[in-house]
Design a protein around this motif. Structure first.
Motif, PDB file in Angstrom:
ATOM      1  N   MET A   1      21.909  40.210  26.329  1.00 42.01           N
ATOM      2  CA  MET A   1      23.373  40.293  26.262  1.00 42.01           C
ATOM      3  C   MET A   1      23.950  40.465  27.664  1.00 42.01           C
ATOM      4  N   MET A   2      25.054  39.781  27.927  1.00 44.20           N
ATOM      5  CA  MET A   2      25.739  39.943  29.195  1.00 44.20           C
ATOM      6  C   MET A   2      26.358  41.342  29.280  1.00 44.20           C
ATOM      7  N   LYS A   3      26.533  41.835  30.514  1.00 37.98           N
ATOM      8  CA  LYS A   3      27.142  43.146  30.697  1.00 37.98           C
ATOM      9  C   LYS A   3      28.630  43.069  30.995  1.00 37.98           C
ATOM     10  N   ALA A   4      29.107  41.883  31.390  1.00 35.38           N
ATOM     11  CA  ALA A   4      30.515  41.776  31.765  1.00 35.38           C
ATOM     12  C   ALA A   4      30.995  40.339  31.601  1.00 35.38           C
ATOM     13  N   CYS A   5      32.311  40.219  31.559  1.00 38.66           N
ATOM     14  CA  CYS A   5      32.949  38.919  31.449  1.00 38.66           C
ATOM     15  C   CYS A   5      34.217  38.943  32.293  1.00 38.66           C
ATOM     16  N   ILE A   6      34.339  37.972  33.196  1.00 36.96           N
ATOM     17  CA  ILE A   6      35.525  37.860  34.036  1.00 36.96           C
ATOM     18  C   ILE A   6      36.318  36.637  33.591  1.00 36.96           C
ATOM     19  N   PHE A   7      37.613  36.825  33.389  1.00 40.65           N
ATOM     20  CA  PHE A   7      38.484  35.755  32.920  1.00 40.65           C
ATOM     21  C   PHE A   7      39.469  35.337  34.013  1.00 40.65           C
ATOM     22  N   ASP A   8      39.697  34.048  34.099  1.00 41.25           N
ATOM     23  CA  ASP A   8      40.877  33.541  34.780  1.00 41.25           C
ATOM     24  C   ASP A   8      42.088  33.900  33.922  1.00 41.25           C
ATOM     25  N   VAL A 153      35.724  41.809  42.079  1.00 42.66           N
ATOM     26  CA  VAL A 153      35.705  42.148  40.653  1.00 42.66           C
ATOM     27  C   VAL A 153      34.309  42.556  40.216  1.00 42.66           C
ATOM     28  N   LEU A 154      33.293  41.856  40.679  1.00 42.85           N
ATOM     29  CA  LEU A 154      31.912  42.236  40.352  1.00 42.85           C
ATOM     30  C   LEU A 154      31.611  43.656  40.823  1.00 42.85           C
ATOM     31  N   GLU A 155      32.078  43.968  42.029  1.00 44.87           N
ATOM     32  CA  GLU A 155      31.865  45.318  42.561  1.00 44.87           C
ATOM     33  C   GLU A 155      32.556  46.368  41.698  1.00 44.87           C
ATOM     34  N   LYS A 156      33.797  46.090  41.301  1.00 42.70           N
ATOM     35  CA  LYS A 156      34.554  47.049  40.500  1.00 42.70           C
ATOM     36  C   LYS A 156      33.965  47.210  39.105  1.00 42.70           C
ATOM     37  N   LEU A 157      33.414  46.136  38.551  1.00 36.91           N
ATOM     38  CA  LEU A 157      32.796  46.217  37.219  1.00 36.91           C
ATOM     39  C   LEU A 157      31.367  46.739  37.293  1.00 36.91           C
ATOM     40  N   ASP A 158      30.816  46.807  38.512  1.00 36.03           N
ATOM     41  CA  ASP A 158      29.468  47.333  38.752  1.00 36.03           C
ATOM     42  C   ASP A 158      28.413  46.509  38.021  1.00 36.03           C
ATOM     43  N   GLU A 162      24.365  37.604  37.791  1.00 35.17           N
ATOM     44  CA  GLU A 162      23.580  37.065  36.676  1.00 35.17           C
ATOM     45  C   GLU A 162      23.823  37.814  35.364  1.00 35.17           C
ATOM     46  N   GLU A 163      24.528  38.930  35.430  1.00 29.75           N
ATOM     47  CA  GLU A 163      24.841  39.707  34.226  1.00 29.75           C
ATOM     48  C   GLU A 163      26.243  39.414  33.700  1.00 29.75           C
ATOM     49  N   CYS A 164      26.897  38.404  34.284  1.00 30.89           N
ATOM     50  CA  CYS A 164      28.326  38.233  34.028  1.00 30.89           C
ATOM     51  C   CYS A 164      28.684  36.777  33.737  1.00 30.89           C
ATOM     52  N   LEU A 165      29.609  36.578  32.801  1.00 28.95           N
ATOM     53  CA  LEU A 165      30.214  35.276  32.544  1.00 28.95           C
ATOM     54  C   LEU A 165      31.486  35.138  33.361  1.00 28.95           C
ATOM     55  N   TYR A 166      31.781  33.910  33.758  1.00 29.17           N
ATOM     56  CA  TYR A 166      33.104  33.625  34.320  1.00 29.17           C
ATOM     57  C   TYR A 166      33.757  32.534  33.477  1.00 29.17           C
ATOM     58  N   ASN A 171      38.737  23.088  37.545  1.00 30.60           N
ATOM     59  CA  ASN A 171      37.587  22.824  38.404  1.00 30.60           C
ATOM     60  C   ASN A 171      37.388  23.944  39.417  1.00 30.60           C
ATOM     61  N   THR A 172      38.484  24.508  39.909  1.00 29.69           N
ATOM     62  CA  THR A 172      38.389  25.618  40.864  1.00 29.69           C
ATOM     63  C   THR A 172      37.649  26.805  40.263  1.00 29.69           C
ATOM     64  N   ASP A 173      37.936  27.105  38.994  1.00 30.50           N
ATOM     65  CA  ASP A 173      37.246  28.214  38.331  1.00 30.50           C
ATOM     66  C   ASP A 173      35.748  27.960  38.226  1.00 30.50           C
ATOM     67  N   MET A 174      35.381  26.744  37.832  1.00 30.94           N
ATOM     68  CA  MET A 174      33.966  26.433  37.650  1.00 30.94           C
ATOM     69  C   MET A 174      33.226  26.460  38.986  1.00 30.94           C
ATOM     70  N   ILE A 175      33.870  25.947  40.021  1.00 32.65           N
ATOM     71  CA  ILE A 175      33.249  25.965  41.348  1.00 32.65           C
ATOM     72  C   ILE A 175      33.079  27.397  41.840  1.00 32.65           C
ATOM     73  N   THR A 176      34.105  28.212  41.652  1.00 33.73           N
ATOM     74  CA  THR A 176      34.051  29.604  42.105  1.00 33.73           C
ATOM     75  C   THR A 176      32.951  30.376  41.397  1.00 33.73           C
ATOM     76  N   GLY A 177      32.953  30.306  40.069  1.00 40.25           N
ATOM     77  CA  GLY A 177      31.940  31.028  39.315  1.00 40.25           C
ATOM     78  C   GLY A 177      30.531  30.562  39.627  1.00 40.25           C
ATOM     79  N   GLY A 178      30.365  29.244  39.756  1.00 34.73           N
ATOM     80  CA  GLY A 178      29.047  28.697  40.055  1.00 34.73           C
ATOM     81  C   GLY A 178      28.540  29.113  41.419  1.00 34.73           C
ATOM     82  N   ARG A 179      29.415  29.044  42.420  1.00 36.01           N
ATOM     83  CA  ARG A 179      29.012  29.432  43.778  1.00 36.01           C
ATOM     84  C   ARG A 179      28.647  30.906  43.860  1.00 36.01           C
ATOM     85  N   ALA A 180      29.287  31.722  43.014  1.00 35.65           N
ATOM     86  CA  ALA A 180      29.008  33.158  43.031  1.00 35.65           C
ATOM     87  C   ALA A 180      27.795  33.532  42.182  1.00 35.65           C
TER      88      ALA A 180
END
Length: 219
Positions: A1-8, A153-158, A162-166, A171-180
């Motif tokens: 199970m993922m530990k976090a989820c970040i939304f646009d 955001v990853l830092e604030k969610l601790d 690899e434990e998080c969905l974006y 396209n900007t969202d997919m590129i950002t999440g993928g690069r991170a």
């Protein structure tokens, strides 16, 4: 199970297209140009308000580029005056968030909207405390696809990437999440088409909010 989820925010959690169009169109009209149709903003929005202004102005002015710098603070002031104009959550989002919170999954927002307006919109629609952290654009947090925001955001969610969905709609969202290094999920109800999301690295496409739960739980 993922530990976090970040939304646009824009085009993912909420339909904000008319609010963006209204602010930018007021800017166009201020400089004597005709307002652009709201549907065009599906392609102008997504990379921050400055980019939306530049794209709409370029179209309205026939590429002349007049008033680009002069218009930015004006358009930002218009959005600040009416950040909730015709803004509403997409159907099924509120129920999805409730289910995620019951799973004790951390949730955050990363938006290219100016930070103050991002917080105002999210808290007005979903209540204070619904999200564990909200991050919009500031002087030090640059617009996506810059990684400063998603790292914050990853830092604030601790959590680790690899434990998080974006989850996003452009396209900007997919590129950002993928690069991170996050698992990227594109939504089909937002500003752009699924084909664009796939081409930009979406690892999955969902057509209604409830489908996201399968990716959170790993089922």
């Amino acid at each position: 199970m993922m530990k976090a989820c970040i939304f646009d925010l824009d085009g993912t959690l909420a339909d904000t297209l008319e609010s963006i169009a209204r602010a930018v169109n007021r800017g166009l009209e201020h400089f004597g140009y005709e307002a652009r149709p709201v549907e065009e903003y599906n392609y102008y929005a997504g990379d921050g308000l400055n980019a939306a202004w530049q794209r709409a102005l370029n179209r309205a002015a026939g590429g002349r580029g007049e008033y680009l710098e002069e218009g930015i603070p004006l358009v930002r002031s218009y959005l600040a005056q009416e950040p909730l104009y015709q803004v509403k959550p997409y159907p099924g989002i509120e129920a999805l968030l409730e289910k995620i919170k019951r799973l004790s999954i951390a949730i955050g927002v990363l938006s290219n909207k100016p930070h103050r307006q991002a917080v105002q919109v999210v808290e007005s629609l979903f209540g204070k405390g619904c999200f564990d952290y909200i991050q919009g654009q500031t002087e030090e947090i640059l617009p996506k696809p810059d990684l400063s925001g998603i790292r914050r955001v990853l830092e604030k969610l601790d959590v680790y990437p690899e434990e998080c969905l974006y989850v996003g709609d452009t396209n900007t969202d997919m590129i950002t999440g993928g690069r991170a290094g996050l698992y990227t999920v594109g939504v089909a109800w937002g500003f752009r088409q699924p084909e664009e999301l796939k081409e930009s690295g979406a690892r999955a496409i969902i057509h209604e909010p409830g489908e996201l739960l399968d990716f959170i739980t790993g089922e």
